[in-house]
Design a protein around this motif. Sequence first.
Motif, PDB file in Angstrom:
ATOM      1  N   PHE A   1       0.842  -1.199   0.000  1.00 14.51           N
ATOM      2  CA  PHE A   1       0.000   0.000   0.000  1.00 14.51           C
ATOM      3  C   PHE A   1       0.875   1.247   0.000  1.00 14.51           C
ATOM      4  N   VAL A   2       0.461   2.244  -0.796  1.00 20.95           N
ATOM      5  CA  VAL A   2       1.147   3.531  -0.822  1.00 20.95           C
ATOM      6  C   VAL A   2       0.228   4.640  -0.289  1.00 20.95           C
TER       7      VAL A   2
ATOM      8  N   ASN B   1     -11.285  11.450   2.626  1.00 26.71           N
ATOM      9  CA  ASN B   1     -10.210  11.154   3.566  1.00 26.71           C
ATOM     10  C   ASN B   1      -9.044  10.547   2.804  1.00 26.71           C
ATOM     11  N   THR B   2      -7.857  10.726   3.353  1.00 35.26           N
ATOM     12  CA  THR B   2      -6.661  10.143   2.741  1.00 35.26           C
ATOM     13  C   THR B   2      -5.902   9.310   3.766  1.00 35.26           C
ATOM     14  N   ASP B   3      -5.109   8.402   3.259  1.00 35.03           N
ATOM     15  CA  ASP B   3      -4.254   7.579   4.099  1.00 35.03           C
ATOM     16  C   ASP B   3      -2.958   7.326   3.342  1.00 35.03           C
ATOM     17  N   TYR B   4      -1.859   7.301   4.050  1.00 31.39           N
ATOM     18  CA  TYR B   4      -0.548   7.116   3.442  1.00 31.39           C
ATOM     19  C   TYR B   4       0.261   6.088   4.223  1.00 31.39           C
ATOM     20  N   ALA B   5       1.054   5.341   3.506  1.00 32.83           N
ATOM     21  CA  ALA B   5       2.038   4.496   4.166  1.00 32.83           C
ATOM     22  C   ALA B   5       3.067   5.395   4.854  1.00 32.83           C
ATOM     23  N   ASP B   6       3.588   4.939   5.964  1.00 29.76           N
ATOM     24  CA  ASP B   6       4.560   5.741   6.708  1.00 29.76           C
ATOM     25  C   ASP B   6       5.778   6.088   5.851  1.00 29.76           C
ATOM     26  N   SER B   7       6.140   5.199   4.958  1.00 25.29           N
ATOM     27  CA  SER B   7       7.347   5.393   4.152  1.00 25.29           C
ATOM     28  C   SER B   7       7.222   6.550   3.160  1.00 25.29           C
ATOM     29  N   VAL B   8       5.993   6.978   2.861  1.00 24.02           N
ATOM     30  CA  VAL B   8       5.805   8.052   1.875  1.00 24.02           C
ATOM     31  C   VAL B   8       5.152   9.290   2.478  1.00 24.02           C
TER      32      VAL B   8
END
Length: 126
Positions: free
Chosen positions: A47-48, A59-66
């Motif tokens: 997941f990105v 709503n948005t969600d992001y992987a911690d890496s990005v």
Amino acid sequence: QVQLAESGGGLVQAGGSLRLSCAASRRTSSTVVMGWFRQAPGKEREFVAAISWSWTGGNTDYADSVKGRFTISRDYAKTSVYLQMNSLKPEDTAIYYCAGRKVNTIVRIVTGYDYWGQGTQVTVSS
């Protein structure tokens, strides 16, 4: 059936930027959530980012890496989603896939998405 088509991948130096686009073949509630995943050679698809749909802004969600480097956005005709990628790193190198989900809740698992694009290659050189 909804078809998703990605574009915008390419080769960029570390620290550079790219903007990915994904277009759905038609306006449909089947892509109420749209997301981006990526898969590097020899690794599982991960997941990105994802964005849900709302008249007032999804709503948005992001992987911690990005997080802090990538920004997901969409048009509210539910037909396109974008991924602005800044401060790219060599570890961001992967095939990036667009995905669509019928249920308006964001999930991070591959099996939670109903439609997939063919992918676009992003290569970040050091």
